[in-house]
Design an enzyme around this catalytic site. Structure first.
Site, PDB file in Angstrom:
ATOM      1  N   LEU A 140      68.308  -1.382  12.302  1.00  0.00           N
ATOM      2  CA  LEU A 140      68.724  -0.819  11.034  1.00  0.00           C
ATOM      3  C   LEU A 140      68.324   0.561  10.894  1.00  0.00           C
ATOM      4  O   LEU A 140      68.868   1.402  10.467  1.00  0.00           O
ATOM      5  CB  LEU A 140      69.158  -1.774   9.833  1.00  0.00           C
ATOM      6  N   HIS A 188      51.671  14.768  -3.608  1.00  0.00           N
ATOM      7  CA  HIS A 188      53.231  14.188  -3.194  1.00  0.00           C
ATOM      8  C   HIS A 188      54.075  15.380  -2.966  1.00  0.00           C
ATOM      9  O   HIS A 188      55.134  15.316  -2.327  1.00  0.00           O
ATOM     10  CB  HIS A 188      53.546  13.295  -4.123  1.00  0.00           C
ATOM     11  N   CYS A 247      45.510  12.331  -4.566  1.00  0.00           N
ATOM     12  CA  CYS A 247      45.198  11.333  -3.644  1.00  0.00           C
ATOM     13  C   CYS A 247      44.822  12.004  -2.347  1.00  0.00           C
ATOM     14  O   CYS A 247      44.539  13.191  -2.303  1.00  0.00           O
ATOM     15  CB  CYS A 247      46.498  10.548  -3.382  1.00  0.00           C
ATOM     16  N   ILE A 299      39.761  13.262  -2.052  1.00  0.00           N
ATOM     17  CA  ILE A 299      39.973  11.574  -1.938  1.00  0.00           C
ATOM     18  C   ILE A 299      39.775  11.097  -0.632  1.00  0.00           C
ATOM     19  O   ILE A 299      39.685   9.579  -0.496  1.00  0.00           O
ATOM     20  CB  ILE A 299      41.534  11.265  -2.776  1.00  0.00           C
ATOM     21  N   GLY A 300      39.651  11.975   0.347  1.00  0.00           N
ATOM     22  CA  GLY A 300      39.402  11.263   1.788  1.00  0.00           C
ATOM     23  C   GLY A 300      39.932  11.824   2.896  1.00  0.00           C
ATOM     24  O   GLY A 300      39.286  12.523   3.695  1.00  0.00           O
ATOM     25  N   ASP A 316      37.915   2.499  -2.012  1.00  0.00           N
ATOM     26  CA  ASP A 316      39.439   2.945  -2.885  1.00  0.00           C
ATOM     27  C   ASP A 316      39.896   1.356  -3.045  1.00  0.00           C
ATOM     28  O   ASP A 316      39.929   0.469  -2.185  1.00  0.00           O
ATOM     29  CB  ASP A 316      40.326   3.434  -1.717  1.00  0.00           C
ATOM     30  N   HIS A 359      38.512   4.776  -6.192  1.00  0.00           N
ATOM     31  CA  HIS A 359      39.712   5.523  -6.248  1.00  0.00           C
ATOM     32  C   HIS A 359      41.186   4.513  -6.443  1.00  0.00           C
ATOM     33  O   HIS A 359      41.110   3.624  -5.770  1.00  0.00           O
ATOM     34  CB  HIS A 359      40.031   6.364  -5.248  1.00  0.00           C
ATOM     35  N   GLU A 412      48.363  -3.308  -8.875  1.00  0.00           N
ATOM     36  CA  GLU A 412      49.634  -4.305  -8.523  1.00  0.00           C
ATOM     37  C   GLU A 412      49.189  -5.718  -8.031  1.00  0.00           C
ATOM     38  O   GLU A 412      50.434  -6.544  -8.108  1.00  0.00           O
ATOM     39  CB  GLU A 412      50.304  -3.674  -7.257  1.00  0.00           C
TER      40      GLU A 412
HETATM   41  N1  GLN Z   1      40.883   7.549   1.161  1.00  0.00           N
HETATM   42  C1  GLN Z   1      42.338   7.425   0.920  1.00  0.00           C
HETATM   43  C2  GLN Z   1      42.911   8.489   1.691  1.00  0.00           C
HETATM   44  O1  GLN Z   1      42.810   9.708   1.135  1.00  0.00           O
HETATM   45  C3  GLN Z   1      42.975   7.055  -0.289  1.00  0.00           C
HETATM   46  C4  GLN Z   1      44.338   6.908   0.054  1.00  0.00           C
HETATM   47  C5  GLN Z   1      45.291   6.647  -1.341  1.00  0.00           C
HETATM   48  O2  GLN Z   1      45.193   7.550  -2.201  1.00  0.00           O
HETATM   49  N2  GLN Z   1      45.688   5.729  -1.839  1.00  0.00           N
HETATM   50  O3  GLN Z   1      43.803   8.763   2.230  1.00  0.00           O
HETATM   51 ZN    ZN Z   2      45.525   7.568  -4.098  1.00  0.00          ZN
END
Ligand code: GLN
Ligand code: ZN
Length: 766
Positions: A19, A701, A733, A438-439, A606, A648, A612
């Protein structure tokens, strides 16, 4: 009379993601007809699966091109204005799901506490029927497969409860609230119910015998008023029906207000989940079950891929039969099977045969239902499964002993945060408002190709390693040039933040074809945690140490936390979830200590799944927070005060959980705030968060490059409620989904924000 079987929610993606491929080809320009004929073939194959497994009551309409909630939105004419101009229904349907150049997509959010995401309906006015999809599906299956089915529809209560309501405020600006939190909720549910009534009437006129209305929202913590709204909605939905029988299916948790709801719902059958925990069972033991209703007992799991203990299930079914009577008992899967991969067939010859013996995917689940039925009805023999003996093969005594010896209540870092932080910041020589990311850095085509080539054996380990090292070198240089303070190595060696660690730990299995729909055409292959977890070798040290060797600045080590690894995997259910998480925390702790010993000063762990993973029912949340916080602390227990631990998380509704985040006692947390800075900042107004904190100053994003001014504004707003000496500057992120052409200028602007703030506040703060 004997018991019978029923099932629903079989995976929609096809055995080999047919699909997904058909839809994506359509997006690339294939004909609509081709898409429809492939989708129909996948749907019919599902019907065959039910049939071949010998299921007595076979569903229809439990299939969707993209998402069942979106199906309902379009069926009820809930089309946001920004899509109203699109005249072709299929084009409009996909536009709502994915957005267009001019119109942002409808919001997508998590479906209850699962890893599935649905498209959130945007309610403005009343519902109207455009198309009776369930009737269409019923007719389709009858014509093609020659069987009468039981259409499955998400029920009116759940549909409205999960929608959002767009209203105008006093100034006439649109305002969005969760429908279930609105005072208008009962009215909206009632209006929806009257439209459902028309749908049901049409099905009755067509001669349909049974309809299943899914009401997982009835298993949330409902208030008295909400329960009343549920009951009232069903009075309206079932008005003037004569021959049609309704089955209300609840799942993921025990039905709210058991006695009242089960007794009063004006329907012929009620489905209860007996696999999520024992609450429904205890309720039925205590309160019985109404003698005028059929019980559809969910006795095999729709969510966890473990083989059903048949003896245990048979005992459960016998007990239920003794309460309601065999003639009023139907057995079923407990929750939609779409949370499971399609079938174990492709895994033979791939997975460890002993691991396979522990598993059942969707197809095997159906067979289990028939097996249980035959044992009850025809005295078929109960199989010797020896499940515990197989599990014992994967026991790790060392890990168990280590855990047993730990005093979990004592997992507390010394000295206090304040002292640690002062020592750390002095030692590192970091400026006020330190900048970091963030990484991950952009995962370019070349990066993905190198990883795939290495996996497929097209390049040697040496070639691969030197590619990774070159990528690290580039990204370190780039961060130095931009002027970022705390650097990262870029995570180029990682496809996925959970899979990467799972592959390096004992106790995890990876399927060949175990795809599960995450949303729309996106599928994931969750790792399977089948045994005790340990970490035989270092997982990240080489790359991070190499990266550190290239720079005088501080290089941050990067790990995925124990809760996130567990929650984004299929985890075992034979031991408590907390124990699975603790085992992973211990394995990560080995890594943390190795990183520290190798000279890494800052280590980020992280935990994007922290929120959730909170249980649906309030009564169970305190316990969760207790062990989840402990697990995080365990992952970095024993580090020196000079080592700084970061974490994070990425979501904005922090209000209810902020005290637990503080209890995790990480030195610094970075948080995503892209879509609702306001909410996030409000949480800090109410709660004095006094550890290090970075609030994402730009949304990664979106490909848009944020300006210095707008990021500065966000930072300024935050430092009004947070101590300046604790404030870090970072994007929302990881940057892996972005390209360098956006990342570079965005990060440059971000560093400029820090410079401006330092200038402005340097004098005041010292
Ligand atoms: N360390 C991860 C990254 O930078 C964190 C991902 C996330 O923000 N969920 O991809
Ligand atoms: Zn994130």
């Amino acid at each position: 009379m004997k018991i019978s079987t029923s099932a629903f929610g079989f995976p929609k993606i096809g055995p080999n993601r047919e699909l997904k491929k058909a839809i994506e080809n359509f997006w690339k320009g294939n004909d609509k007809e081709e898409l429809f004929s492939e989708a129909e073939a996948v749907d019919l194959q599902r019907i065959e699966e039910y049939k071949n497994a010998g299921i007595d009551s076979i569903p229809s309409n439990d299939f969707s091109l993209y998402d069942a909630m979106l199906d309902l939105s379009t069926m009820f004419n809930i089309i946001p204005d920004r899509f109203a101009g699109i005249t072709d229904p299929l084009e409009q349907y996909f536009a709502m799901a994915r957005g267009t150049k001019d119109a942002p997509a409808c919001e997508m959010t998590k479906w209850f506490d699962t890893n599935y995401h649905y498209i959130v309906p945007e309610l403005k006015g009343d519902l109207h029927i455009i198309k009776n999809r369930p009737l269409y599906s019923y007719n389709f299956v009858e014509k093609k497969a020659g069987i009468q089915t039981r259409p499955v529809i998400i029920g009116p209560f759940t549909f409205i409860a999960l929608s959002k309501l767009i209203q105008k405020d006093d100034q006439g600006n649109p305002q969005t609230i969760k429908a279930i939190e609105s005072p208008l909720f009962p009215k909206m549910a009632a209006q929806a119910a009257s439209v459902y009534n028309q749908i049901l009437k049409e099905l009755e006129n067509r001669g349909v015998e049974w309809v299943q209305l899914d009401e997982p929202a009835a298993a949330l913590d409902l208030t008295n008023e909400q329960e009343t709204a549920l009951l009232d909605a069903y009075i309206i939905a079932t008005e003037r029906l004569s021959s049609l029988k309704i089955q209300v299916q609840t799942y993921y948790e025990a039905v709210s207000g058991y006695k009242r709801v089960v007794e009063r719902l004006p329907v012929a059958a009620i489905g209860l989940d007996f696999t999520c925990n024992d609450d429904n069972l205890n309720n039925i033991r205590k309160h019985g079950f109404p003698s005028n209703k059929i019980l559809v007992a969910g006795v095999v799991s729709g969510r966890a891929p473990w083989k059903t203990d048949i003896r245990q299930a048979v005992n459960l079914v016998k007990e239920l039969a003794s309460i309601v009577g065999e003639e009023r008992l139907v057995i079923s899967n407990a929750a939609p099977l779409s949370h499971l991969p399609y079938s174990l067939d492709p895994e033979h010859g791939h997975l460890n045969p002993n691991v396979i013996k522990l598993l059942s995917f969707a197809k095997e689940r159906l067979a289990e239902l028939t097996q249980i039925k035959n044992i009850i009805n025809n005295n078929a023999p109960i199989p010797d499964q020896n499940l515990q003996a197989i599990r014992d093969l994967f026991k790790n005594d060392e890990v168990r002993q280590k855990l047993a010896m730990l005093d979990l209540d004592d997992a507390q870092r010394e000295p206090s945060f304040k002292e640690r932080y002062e020592t750390q910041m002095k030692l590192y020589g970091l400026p006020l408002f330190p900048t970091t990311t963030i990484g991950s850095f952009p995962q370019t085509k070349e990066v993905r190709k190198a990883r795939a080539d290495f996996r497929a054996g097209r390049i040697t380990a040496d070639e691969y390693n030197s590619f990774i090292q070159d990528s690290i070198k580039e990204v370190v240089k780039l961060q130095e040039d931009i002027g970022i303070d705390v650097l990262v190595h870029g995570e180029f060696e990682r496809t996925d933040m959970v899979e990467f660690f799972g592959e390096k730990m004992e106790g995890f299995a990876f399927t060949k074809n175990g795809w599960v729909q995450s949303y729309g055409t996106r599928c994931v292959r969750p790792p399977i945690i089948y045994g005790d977890v340990s970490r035989p070798e270092k997982m990240t040290v080489d790359e991070v140490v190499y990266a550190q060797s290239l720079t005088n600045r501080i290089m941050k080590g990067m790990l995925t936390g124990p809760i996130t690894i567990t929650n984004w995997s299929f985890y075992r259910r034979d031991i408590p979830k907390s124990e699975v998480v603790y085992q992973i925390a211990l394995a990560l702790n080995d890594e943390v200590l190795d990183l520290e010993e190798a000279g890494i000063k800052i280590i980020q762990i992280d935990e994007p799944a922290f929120r959730e993973a909170v249980p649906l029912k309030k009564a169970k949340q305190a316990d969760y927070f207790k062990w989840a916080v402990t697990a995080f602390k365990l992952s970095n227990i024993g580090v020196q005060p000079e080592t700084q631990i970061h974490t994070h998380m990425c979501y904005s509704e922090f209000n209810e959980i902020i005290e637990h985040i503080l209890a995790m006692d990480s030195d610094v947390i970075s948080m995503e705030a892209s879509r609702s800075k306001g909410d996030l900042i409000e949480a800090f107004e109410k709660f004095n968060y006094d550890h290090g904190i970075g609030v994402g100053v730009y949304d990664i994003h979106s490909p848009r490059i944020p300006t210095v001014d707008e990021m500065e504004e966000i930072a300024e707003r935050t430092i009004r409620v947070i101590d300046k000496s604790l404030f870090w500057i970072n994007p929302d992120c990881g940057l892996k989904t972005r390209g360098y052409e956006e990342t570079l200028p965005a990060l440059k602007n971000m560093v400029e924000v820090a410079r401006r703030l330092r200038k402005k506040y340097a004098l005041v703060s010292k």
